[in-house]
Motif scaffolding. Structure first.
Motif, PDB file in Angstrom:
ATOM      1  N   HIS A 210       0.835  -1.199   0.000  1.00 13.45           N
ATOM      2  CA  HIS A 210       0.000   0.000   0.000  1.00 13.45           C
ATOM      3  C   HIS A 210       0.863   1.238   0.000  1.00 13.45           C
ATOM      4  O   HIS A 210       2.060   1.173   0.289  1.00 13.45           O
ATOM      5  CB  HIS A 210      -0.914  -0.003   1.220  1.00 13.45           C
ATOM      6  CG  HIS A 210      -0.187  -0.045   2.531  1.00 13.45           C
ATOM      7  ND1 HIS A 210       0.229  -1.233   3.107  1.00 13.45           N
ATOM      8  CD2 HIS A 210       0.230   0.937   3.349  1.00 13.45           C
ATOM      9  CE1 HIS A 210       0.868  -0.964   4.234  1.00 13.45           C
ATOM     10  NE2 HIS A 210       0.890   0.345   4.404  1.00 13.45           N
TER      11      HIS A 210
ATOM     12  N   ASP B 129       1.430   4.970   1.690  1.00 17.68           N
ATOM     13  CA  ASP B 129       1.075   5.643   2.938  1.00 17.68           C
ATOM     14  C   ASP B 129       1.572   7.079   2.872  1.00 17.68           C
ATOM     15  O   ASP B 129       2.617   7.357   2.284  1.00 17.68           O
ATOM     16  CB  ASP B 129       1.679   4.896   4.135  1.00 17.68           C
ATOM     17  CG  ASP B 129       0.938   5.191   5.424  1.00 17.68           C
ATOM     18  OD1 ASP B 129       0.022   6.047   5.426  1.00 17.68           O
ATOM     19  OD2 ASP B 129       1.279   4.580   6.448  1.00 17.68           O
TER      20      ASP B 129
ATOM     21  N   GLN C  31      -2.074   5.012  -4.092  1.00 17.61           N
ATOM     22  CA  GLN C  31      -2.888   4.115  -3.265  1.00 17.61           C
ATOM     23  C   GLN C  31      -4.143   3.711  -4.036  1.00 17.61           C
ATOM     24  O   GLN C  31      -4.568   2.558  -3.984  1.00 17.61           O
ATOM     25  CB  GLN C  31      -3.244   4.817  -1.939  1.00 17.61           C
ATOM     26  CG  GLN C  31      -4.245   4.068  -1.063  1.00 17.61           C
ATOM     27  CD  GLN C  31      -3.696   2.773  -0.451  1.00 17.61           C
ATOM     28  OE1 GLN C  31      -2.586   2.341  -0.762  1.00 17.61           O
ATOM     29  NE2 GLN C  31      -4.481   2.147   0.388  1.00 17.61           N
ATOM     30  N   GLU C  32      -4.694   4.645  -4.775  1.00 17.00           N
ATOM     31  CA  GLU C  32      -5.889   4.343  -5.565  1.00 17.00           C
ATOM     32  C   GLU C  32      -5.565   3.275  -6.610  1.00 17.00           C
ATOM     33  O   GLU C  32      -6.332   2.342  -6.835  1.00 17.00           O
ATOM     34  CB  GLU C  32      -6.387   5.630  -6.241  1.00 17.00           C
ATOM     35  CG  GLU C  32      -7.765   5.545  -6.854  1.00 17.00           C
ATOM     36  CD  GLU C  32      -8.894   5.463  -5.833  1.00 17.00           C
ATOM     37  OE1 GLU C  32      -8.772   6.069  -4.764  1.00 17.00           O
ATOM     38  OE2 GLU C  32      -9.879   4.773  -6.105  1.00 17.00           O
TER      39      GLU C  32
ATOM     40  N   ASN D  16      -5.030  -0.149  -4.837  1.00 21.11           N
ATOM     41  CA  ASN D  16      -6.332  -0.759  -4.515  1.00 21.11           C
ATOM     42  C   ASN D  16      -7.009  -1.284  -5.772  1.00 21.11           C
ATOM     43  O   ASN D  16      -7.646  -2.335  -5.760  1.00 21.11           O
ATOM     44  CB  ASN D  16      -7.245   0.267  -3.827  1.00 21.11           C
ATOM     45  CG  ASN D  16      -6.927   0.414  -2.349  1.00 21.11           C
ATOM     46  OD1 ASN D  16      -6.354  -0.482  -1.736  1.00 21.11           O
ATOM     47  ND2 ASN D  16      -7.294   1.537  -1.779  1.00 21.11           N
TER      48      ASN D  16
ATOM     49  N   LYS E  85      -5.348  -4.521  -6.744  1.00 22.77           N
ATOM     50  CA  LYS E  85      -5.760  -5.606  -5.846  1.00 22.77           C
ATOM     51  C   LYS E  85      -7.139  -6.110  -6.245  1.00 22.77           C
ATOM     52  O   LYS E  85      -7.422  -7.291  -6.158  1.00 22.77           O
ATOM     53  CB  LYS E  85      -5.817  -5.099  -4.398  1.00 22.77           C
ATOM     54  CG  LYS E  85      -4.468  -4.940  -3.743  1.00 22.77           C
ATOM     55  CD  LYS E  85      -4.652  -4.540  -2.285  1.00 22.77           C
ATOM     56  CE  LYS E  85      -3.340  -4.050  -1.699  1.00 22.77           C
ATOM     57  NZ  LYS E  85      -3.519  -3.497  -0.345  1.00 22.77           N
ATOM     58  N   THR E  86      -7.995  -5.194  -6.640  1.00 31.34           N
ATOM     59  CA  THR E  86      -9.380  -5.557  -6.951  1.00 31.34           C
ATOM     60  C   THR E  86      -9.514  -6.158  -8.344  1.00 31.34           C
ATOM     61  O   THR E  86     -10.231  -7.137  -8.536  1.00 31.34           O
ATOM     62  CB  THR E  86     -10.275  -4.314  -6.820  1.00 31.34           C
ATOM     63  OG1 THR E  86     -10.123  -3.782  -5.505  1.00 31.34           O
ATOM     64  CG2 THR E  86     -11.739  -4.640  -7.072  1.00 31.34           C
TER      65      THR E  86
ATOM     66  N   ASN F 118      -8.490  11.491  -6.879  1.00 28.46           N
ATOM     67  CA  ASN F 118      -8.912  10.105  -6.677  1.00 28.46           C
ATOM     68  C   ASN F 118      -9.930   9.679  -7.721  1.00 28.46           C
ATOM     69  O   ASN F 118      -9.822   8.614  -8.313  1.00 28.46           O
ATOM     70  CB  ASN F 118      -9.534   9.926  -5.282  1.00 28.46           C
ATOM     71  CG  ASN F 118      -8.486   9.709  -4.217  1.00 28.46           C
ATOM     72  OD1 ASN F 118      -7.429   9.157  -4.483  1.00 28.46           O
ATOM     73  ND2 ASN F 118      -8.769  10.154  -3.021  1.00 28.46           N
ATOM     74  N   ARG F 119     -10.912  10.530  -7.913  1.00 30.07           N
ATOM     75  CA  ARG F 119     -11.959  10.152  -8.861  1.00 30.07           C
ATOM     76  C   ARG F 119     -11.425  10.180 -10.274  1.00 30.07           C
ATOM     77  O   ARG F 119     -11.819   9.362 -11.117  1.00 30.07           O
ATOM     78  CB  ARG F 119     -13.148  11.103  -8.744  1.00 30.07           C
ATOM     79  CG  ARG F 119     -14.432  10.353  -8.466  1.00 30.07           C
ATOM     80  CD  ARG F 119     -15.616  11.271  -8.538  1.00 30.07           C
ATOM     81  NE  ARG F 119     -16.151  11.360  -9.877  1.00 30.07           N
ATOM     82  CZ  ARG F 119     -16.884  12.366 -10.315  1.00 30.07           C
ATOM     83  NH1 ARG F 119     -17.131  13.386  -9.523  1.00 30.07           N
ATOM     84  NH2 ARG F 119     -17.333  12.363 -11.537  1.00 30.07           N
TER      85      ARG F 119
ATOM     86  N   ARG G 215      -9.349   7.038 -10.792  1.00 33.80           N
ATOM     87  CA  ARG G 215     -10.229   5.874 -10.754  1.00 33.80           C
ATOM     88  C   ARG G 215     -11.042   5.782 -12.050  1.00 33.80           C
ATOM     89  O   ARG G 215     -11.138   4.714 -12.674  1.00 33.80           O
ATOM     90  CB  ARG G 215     -11.156   5.987  -9.538  1.00 33.80           C
ATOM     91  CG  ARG G 215     -12.166   4.868  -9.421  1.00 33.80           C
ATOM     92  CD  ARG G 215     -11.461   3.554  -9.116  1.00 33.80           C
ATOM     93  NE  ARG G 215     -12.451   2.516  -8.929  1.00 33.80           N
ATOM     94  CZ  ARG G 215     -13.026   2.237  -7.763  1.00 33.80           C
ATOM     95  NH1 ARG G 215     -12.681   2.886  -6.669  1.00 33.80           N
ATOM     96  NH2 ARG G 215     -13.931   1.283  -7.682  1.00 33.80           N
TER      97      ARG G 215
ATOM     98  N   GLU H  16     -10.876   2.825 -14.706  1.00 33.43           N
ATOM     99  CA  GLU H  16     -12.090   2.063 -15.059  1.00 33.43           C
ATOM    100  C   GLU H  16     -12.256   2.034 -16.580  1.00 33.43           C
ATOM    101  O   GLU H  16     -12.606   1.014 -17.173  1.00 33.43           O
ATOM    102  CB  GLU H  16     -13.348   2.711 -14.437  1.00 33.43           C
ATOM    103  CG  GLU H  16     -13.398   2.734 -12.918  1.00 33.43           C
ATOM    104  CD  GLU H  16     -13.927   1.442 -12.314  1.00 33.43           C
ATOM    105  OE1 GLU H  16     -14.157   0.491 -13.067  1.00 33.43           O
ATOM    106  OE2 GLU H  16     -14.070   1.396 -11.072  1.00 33.43           O
TER     107      GLU H  16
END
Lengths: 740, 740
Positions: free
Chosen positions: B172, B174, B386-387, B390, B393-394, B521-522, B525, B529
């Motif tokens: 991750h 930090d 971090q985004e 994650n 990972k997903t 972040n958005r 992301r 996507e």
């Protein structure tokens, strides 16, 4: 116009018992606002008695109050406070019948296997009383759930424990990437009313009509299937990954709600985990009637008939699976009950919030908390849990002392989105085509399916959607809160709903409101981002997400979902205020019978009454009713703050003592308010009397505790006896009487 | 109007050498479109010679081409292909001077410590040649970087390796949750031009003017600071967490770009990790001149003067720290070089993509890949990593064969957003107040700071922002691609920019374009996507994110950022096409000198020339230039597809052979196109001749390899000798000559 009425339901067990103490307080106070509180007995006993009038004497006969209440839900003035009731199983029903007979009611016995016409008639009447017989009649609307301010304030002041999250946590949610319901979902909106047939066409071309449905104009109809092969491959992959990564495996489904589809899904998990066992003993298990959909409990149960040596052999084979499979999460590590024991033990909407609240961990065989892969086949909903897990890894556990709230407005009316329910869900017996066909033969949707696949359809009526949108706008306005419609543009069903939402939103004044439409990932992320900044966000969701989110967020915010205000604003304009997510608590009644201590917490009732009063006040321009409601909310807040909820231990404050404090604080709040001077002066002496007699009343209430209580029944109480048990303080009773 | 010109820069080392081979190909082809390609020598040697005309004979004198080129950037017709050049260090400069002197150029020696006026003048002239002297002169615009279609197609066909991600990965990013630059950032937009002073007020009230700046109307000016205490606490927390969780610790900063602030940040990490060492030997280290901002290398270097026993003692103390601290990521586990050795070893924009590409892992002391906590103090930017972690990972690692692209339009013009650069960044020497004050004394911004805090300011000019918005709209239109402005509503600086973007977007026709504004972040992301669904999304970002993202996404998509098309559309309307993110590759020249094999890959030049031709064609209505450019892109695509890039091994195809194939494919593409029949027929014989002589030419090119080559210099080549080395194929040369 008649006096506005609040209908307070009399139900069963602990909540019904608590009502003997609470209702006199409520009625005394509401009288001051010329609000009438009437009762409606929908207890199991009343429903049984109403089913057999011809067996009873004139005086013994009771009206069919549930039917009456059902009629009331269709009228705009409906204002019903609905307490939890028994969803009777057959043993419960039999016990109730026996009790009523012993009280002199000549009702017939329940017949397990009816033969004569008369017996069949009796069984048919009892069938209507069994199971979840009340909610379908009363829930004539969508759902509006939120944390009341007093409850939120309490959680901020006395936060529940939240397990710390490690940024290096290995826990995650895992879901199917293909072959699940999400991938195959098709959805249409009916342009005119009409019948549709659900048909199966086998490879030989034979057509079997599985079901015919009359759809309404504007109704949204979906079909979808889950591939059994893909499901098995998915389970195998998750098991392999857990083995490689050293992470514990756990399964999270909703076999209780998705009554048909999810037990089958559960069964696939059982057969995959214990593949070698089912490969080796499959035929034997078939003979024995083992059903993996009922979990490993079914195996252990059915093999009991075998010789001990054979049982040992099978148990060794099971043990061998545990050896080569990853560690599995336990439901009860002390008793050795695993995640795959029975399908109703682990219910996703409860198990996932618990896992997230517990540092993203579950319990292993050694009773220790461990990181876990949370396996949830349906990607439609599982993604929101993975989003929350990632969020907690990044931002840490939610902080109840500062976090905002995520209330819910859920689509539920007219059986909307009842996925996986029994009448439109089918497990394929052979390969072929499942299709939805109009009366004129037009094929609306179709899927190529294979043996074992789970196909299901779902209906959502236009009127329900329209009302849901209205409810969302009203809630956003009344709470002055941002509202997000959770509708995923990548999901067929949601695309149909998005179109409708766009249209129906225009029918309302949304000026100054912040109403958004987002896919699930963005919706939950946005809600969480706002939440950790102390902001509230209304989630406006379909039925399944309603069910999941009204546990998920309350458990983070409040530590429980039982303290939520749960309203069903009825389609016809009335309102139902539901209480007590915790069921009707038979254990609490046992404690009363043994030591006269009632630990039932009436918090849900306090909240429901307040909002019921407020609603009634608004509708009838009864300012005093609203003042009563607001004062009750203040009283509830103070009660929580001062920790005057019932204790679990005999000798300490119980339900009755808690009601005394509610009366005291309510009277104080009414005496202190300045909007209605006449009301204040009326309540001032009451408040004073309650203050002055606090010690005396508490003494009167506590001295009865510690010995057995006689209620004259369990399902059908003796009212005089119950009144005596639940109202032991002469001082309190006389002060309350002074208000009449 | 004059003939449109492309200026091709002559620079240093490998790219300069490759130009001897490539440029004749290019000139031959462009002549056909009446496009003139001229050269501009901005090599270190040329810049040195231009600085001392009076020391040189008439014939030896050269013009100040860099200054001329700087002037050209201010004209709309500028079309410059900029190859990588040496940013000279002092040793490099001295070597260059020595070489020029040996060639008969009577330039003066570099004087380390000038005393006389003459010496001071010499040093001042050399100072202008040192370091990054070229980019600041030429980069007169914002940045436009994208993966050319040929490169993207190559990556899809020959995907680079991507490490698999485990869903249970512990890795991750930090970052600080408080006390960092993000938390304290303040930003204002100047309503009128004017001077501002950056001042420090100490606790006694004494005011020290640190800097005075003349700001323009509409300029955005920010200030912010990082708390040293919060930074130390943050590092300590991350170390504790790694120790508890058993996760490897790593630090990721950008000490090269944020030249002043980030070495200090790095120093804090060193002092925290080795706290006991610095506590015990702090005074000694001060005496020795140890600077933790230069990493542990500084400790090892400075203690060499101590007696061996003392050295051993200190090394033991260092070892003791390793014992009780978590494992640290290694830069070179074989040599024992840790993450804290020197600050320039781990550069966040390269290290984080590498980590994400490698299953989210880095290398431990034992040379094994391990999950890691990536420590990046600045929350502003760390959140995007971090985004992405994650997300991986997903959803698993990105798949180069299917994923979409994230090109970048970056704000860079007029030194926009140069955070942490040396002239506006200060480490506090004592507690007090840092403030920004207008000439009339109005305090615009202020911060309470403590000793050790890092305070910095940043400028962004209105004209640069306006141009950046225009560039984004143009790029969105030309690529017909969704564009997202990454501007965080929670960040002070970005709130100012959002206002401007809203206004400036209205100045353009955005009809039919999909242009959005989102927080980081958005934005990342949404981009990811879309990316995994094969969709492209332009990231429109500030300067730091430009720097980070133009590594991050290309490394996922292409395996490298060196293959990106990198354009600086100049504010004045011209364009600069930059090549070679990999520097000027001195090792490649060594290989030529030793064995006459040039492994330099001119891919960046091919791409830049194509886009330069296209741009020139568009501006001058020269259809033929555009056809040339498009054909060159086709040729490049074929070259990649057929793997005709230079090999690293002597005897195999090198830079010159690769250029032959480029010429062949380019000629073929031009012969095959039907838009311009005359051009096609002109190129047909060339294509044929190249096809027929393939074997012969390759033979001529390869037979020279394997023995030392004489270039007549290193910094200042002998042109005749270089030509001879780089153009050894008589056959190829004569075919190319036929085009003239």
């Amino acid at each position: 116009m008649t006096t506005p009425k609040i209908v307070y339901t009399l139900t069963d067990e602990a909540p019904a018992l608590a009502t003997y103490s609470l209702l006199p307080v409520v009625s005394s106070f509401t009288k001051a606002a010329e609000v009438e509180v009437v009762t409606s007995d929908i207890s199991l006993a009343a429903r049984v008695l109403a089913s057999f009038p011809e067996h009873l004497s004139e005086e013994q006969r009771v009206a069919d109050t549930l039917a009456e209440l059902g009629e009331l839900t269709k009228r705009p003035e409906a204002n019903i406070i609905k307490l939890p009731n028994i969803s009777a199983s057959i043993p419960q029903l039999k016990a109730c019948i026996q009790e009523l007979q012993s009280q002199g009611y000549a009702i017939p016995n329940y017949v397990d296997e009816p033969k004569t016409d008369e017996e069949k008639d009796i069984q048919a009447r009892y069938a209507k009383v069994l199971g979840s017989a009340v909610n379908p009649v009363l829930r004539q609307g969508n759902s509006d759930r939120r944390a009341p301010p007093a409850v939120k304030a309490y959680a901020r002041k006395f936060p529940h424990s939240m397990g710390k999250w490690s940024k290096a946590s290995r826990s995650h949610a895992d879901y199917m990437r293909e072959g699940d319901f999400f991938s195959s979902e098709q959805s249409i909106t009916m342009d005119a009313a009409g019948d549709v047939r659900i048909e199966f066409v086998n490879q030989a071309g034979a057509v079997e009509v599985k079901k015919t449905l009359a759809l309404q104009e504007g109704e949204v109809f979906d079909s979808m299937f889950m591939s059994a092969k893909a499901l098995d491959a998915f389970f195998e992959r998750t098991l392999q990954e857990c083995k490689e990564d050293g992470v514990m495996w756990s399964l999270h489904v909703k076999a209780t709600m998705m009554k048909v589809s999810h037990p089958i899904v559960f069964g696939h998990a059982v057969r995959t985990f214990f593949k070698e066992v089912f490969d080796q003993y499959g035929d034997l298990f078939n003979e024995l009637g083992v059903n993996p959909n009922n979990g490993m409990a079914s195996v252990y149960d059915k093999i009991k008939t075998l010789p001990q040596s054979k049982q040992d052999e099978i148990e060794e084979a099971i043990h061998a699976c545990y050896e080569h499979r990853p560690e599995m999460a336990m439901v009860d590590s002390v008793k050795g009950i695993t995640n795959l024991h029975i399908p109703s033990d682990v219910i996703v909407d409860a198990s996932m919030p618990a896992m997230i609240r517990t540092s993203g961990q579950m319990w292993g065989r050694d009773g220790k908390q461990k990181d876990v892969k949370a396996v949830m086949p349906e990607s439609t909903y599982a993604r929101i849990y993975q989003e929350m897990i990632n969020f907690c890894k990044t931002n840490g556990a939610f902080d109840p002392t500062t976090c905002g709230s995520v209330p819910n407005v859920g689509l539920m009316a007219m059986k909307a989105e009842e996925y996986g329910s029994h009448d439109k869900t089918f497990e394929m017996k052979e390969d072929g085509i499942m299709r939805v066909v109009k009366a004129d033969g037009t094929v609306l949707m179709q899927h190529n399916v294979e043996k074992g696949d789970i196909w299901r359809a779902c209906q959502t009526k236009d009127a329900a959607i329209k009302d849901w949108v209205k409810l969302a706008v009203n809630r956003a306005r009344q709470s002055n809160t941002t509202a997000i419609f959770w509708l995923d543009a990548e999901r067929a069903h949601d695309r149909e709903l998005r179109k409708k939402v766009e249209v129906y939103l225009q029918e309302h004044d949304t000026n100054g409101l912040d109403i958004r439409v987002m896919g699930y990932n963005r919706a939950i992320r946005t809600s969480m981002e706002r939440m950790i900044r102390g902001k509230d966000t209304i989630s406006v969701t379909g039925n399944v997400l309603r069910d999941y989110l009204t546990d998920l967020f309350p458990i983070m915010e409040l530590g429980t979902s039982a303290k939520m205000l749960s309203i069903v604003p009825m389609l016809a304009g009335g309102g139902m205020y539901e209480t007590g997510a915790g069921g009707s608590a038979p254990k609490h009644v046992q404690q009363v019978l043994q030591e006269n201590h009632l630990r039932w917490d009436s918090l849900g009732e306090f909240l429901a009454i307040a909002v019921s009063l407020d609603e009634l006040g608004q509708k009838n321009n009864n300012a005093r009713a609203r003042i009563l409601g607001q004062a009750l909310d203040q009283a509830t807040g103070k009660l929580l703050e001062n920790n005057k909820s019932p204790s679990r231990k005999v000798g300490e404050l119980d339900n009755r003592g808690s009601h005394f404090y509610l009366a005291l604080y309510w009277a104080e709040a009414l005496a202190a308010q300045t909007e209605d001077a006449a009301l204040a002066s009326k309540l001032k002496p009451v408040a004073q009397a309650l203050q002055e007699n606090e010690a005396k009343i508490l003494e009167e209430l506590s001295q009865v505790q510690g010995q057995p209580a006689d209620l004259g029944g369990y399902y059908h109480l003796d009212q005089a006896k119950a009144n005596q048990v639940m109202r032991p303080s002469v001082t309190l009773n006389s002060i309350l009487d002074s208000l009449k």
